[in-house]
Write an enzyme that holds these catalytic residues in place. Sequence first.
Site, short mmCIF file in Angstrom:
data_model
loop_
_atom_site.label_atom_id
_atom_site.label_comp_id
_atom_site.label_asym_id
_atom_site.label_seq_id
_atom_site.Cartn_x
_atom_site.Cartn_y
_atom_site.Cartn_z
N ASN A 10 -15.69 -13.74 -10.63
CA ASN A 10 -14.68 -13.04 -9.85
C ASN A 10 -14.83 -13.53 -8.42
OD1 ASN A 10 -13.00 -11.31 -8.52
ND2 ASN A 10 -13.89 -9.44 -9.34
N ARG A 91 -11.43 -14.17 -13.23
CA ARG A 91 -10.51 -13.06 -12.97
C ARG A 91 -9.46 -13.52 -11.97
NH1 ARG A 91 -10.83 -8.27 -8.88
NH2 ARG A 91 -9.19 -6.95 -9.73
N HIS A 180 -5.18 -3.98 -12.14
CA HIS A 180 -6.23 -3.35 -12.97
C HIS A 180 -5.90 -3.44 -14.46
CE1 HIS A 180 -7.33 -0.34 -9.48
NE2 HIS A 180 -8.01 -1.47 -9.36
N ARG A 239 -5.96 3.27 0.79
CA ARG A 239 -4.52 2.98 0.71
C ARG A 239 -3.72 4.26 0.53
NH1 ARG A 239 -5.50 -0.98 -4.06
NH2 ARG A 239 -6.81 -2.52 -3.03
N GLU A 382 -14.76 -4.75 -17.05
CA GLU A 382 -13.79 -5.83 -16.92
C GLU A 382 -14.41 -7.18 -17.28
OE1 GLU A 382 -12.76 -3.84 -13.14
OE2 GLU A 382 -10.78 -4.73 -13.43
#
Length: 394
Positions: A10, A91, A180, A239, A382
């Site tokens: 990643n 990823r 996601h 956020r 993940e």
Amino acid sequence: MTTRTVLVINSGSSSIKYQLVDPDSGQALASGLVERIGEETGAIIHKHGQDVTELAEPVADHGAGLSEVLRLFEEKGPTLAEAHVVAVGHRVVQGGKYFSGPVIIDDEVVSTIERLVPLGPLHNPAHLKGIEVGRALLADVPHVAVFDTAFFQDLPEEAARYALNREIADRYEIRRYGAHGTSHQFVSGEVRALLGREDLKQVVLHLGNGASASAVVGRHAVETSMGLTPLEGLVMGGRTGDIDPAAVFHLWRVAGLSIDEIDQLFNRASGMKGLTGDNDMREVWKRVDAGEQEARDAMDIYLHRLTKYVGAYAAVMGGLDALTFTAGIGENDARLRAELCQRLAFLGLEVDDALNGTRSDEARVVSPEGSRAAVLVVPTNEELAIARQALTLL
Ligand code: ADP
């Protein structure tokens, strides 16, 4: 020794996170992180079983970082030859409308990921660096890209298309891509396996620093809360999630903020951080317990937004069989799970206090036996999901 492994990478703008995964057992044989690439003081941490190696040294660029990682594998183990690496899985956050599943990376895939940079300006350039150095340094095995958007590629048009002028939306490829997705796909699959049912109507809440919800019917996602970018939807660590886009016009016209300032404000200085000063839920709960009204209000805003989404998704699916919590907050915050289920009791959602309060790394049901709808906690993974997806192409 295992028969085969996948190295999952990643690659971020100044970091490389990696894990060597045995896709059959689901175990991580080694993992690590290269940080502060390109800065004066870099850091590398490599873990192999109980053995942890930490280096503090400048890392000039992604190539230098990955070379160091490969050296650490040879020096500290497991050597990549003995681990029998059969693929490298990368990823990639933004796959736009081009990728509905994992792909073997070739020059054409690279140029498509490059073409998608305007839609993933923070992530895709960093992934491209990781892919470039990875392909150069590990040239003997196939490299596979696994996209965060892929699971949401077949969202129904009514969910994916904004009510924005069609011509403009199509010209600039503005639609709901989601994010996601690898986590939502993995977790919803674990839920089907755990409950032994294929035809579930489920909502998955991935609540970490970034947070997103998805509605999944059978194996297909039918809704998700993140949109063109990961800004839309739930209240997050930093956020805003959903906000009237006219707030942008207002801040620009009235407050005189630039577009970049508004971008920073919405993506980094808002959410729980902007409401309370803390983006860590543990800190916010401490302040709730200390009687701080601002902290309680922030929790209520967070919970209210979740309540709206779960209710809306139940309406979209015409029912709800299972609600699942995952990621840092979802997996660890029992109090938040209990408060949300209280708000959603009308959907048959409830937690068993003992089950919900027990800490565990296992996927588990936390609702009482015989509940109308199941509540679950499923740790996301993940890296394992990327490794397993990569294998499907070999
Ligand atoms: P990221 O989106 O960065 O991958 P994670 O999924 O790791 O985020 O989640 C990180 C967040 O998880 C932290 O900011 C914190 O709010 C939350 N968290 C971690 N442990 C707990 C806990 N025990 N209780 C409540 N929240 C927690």
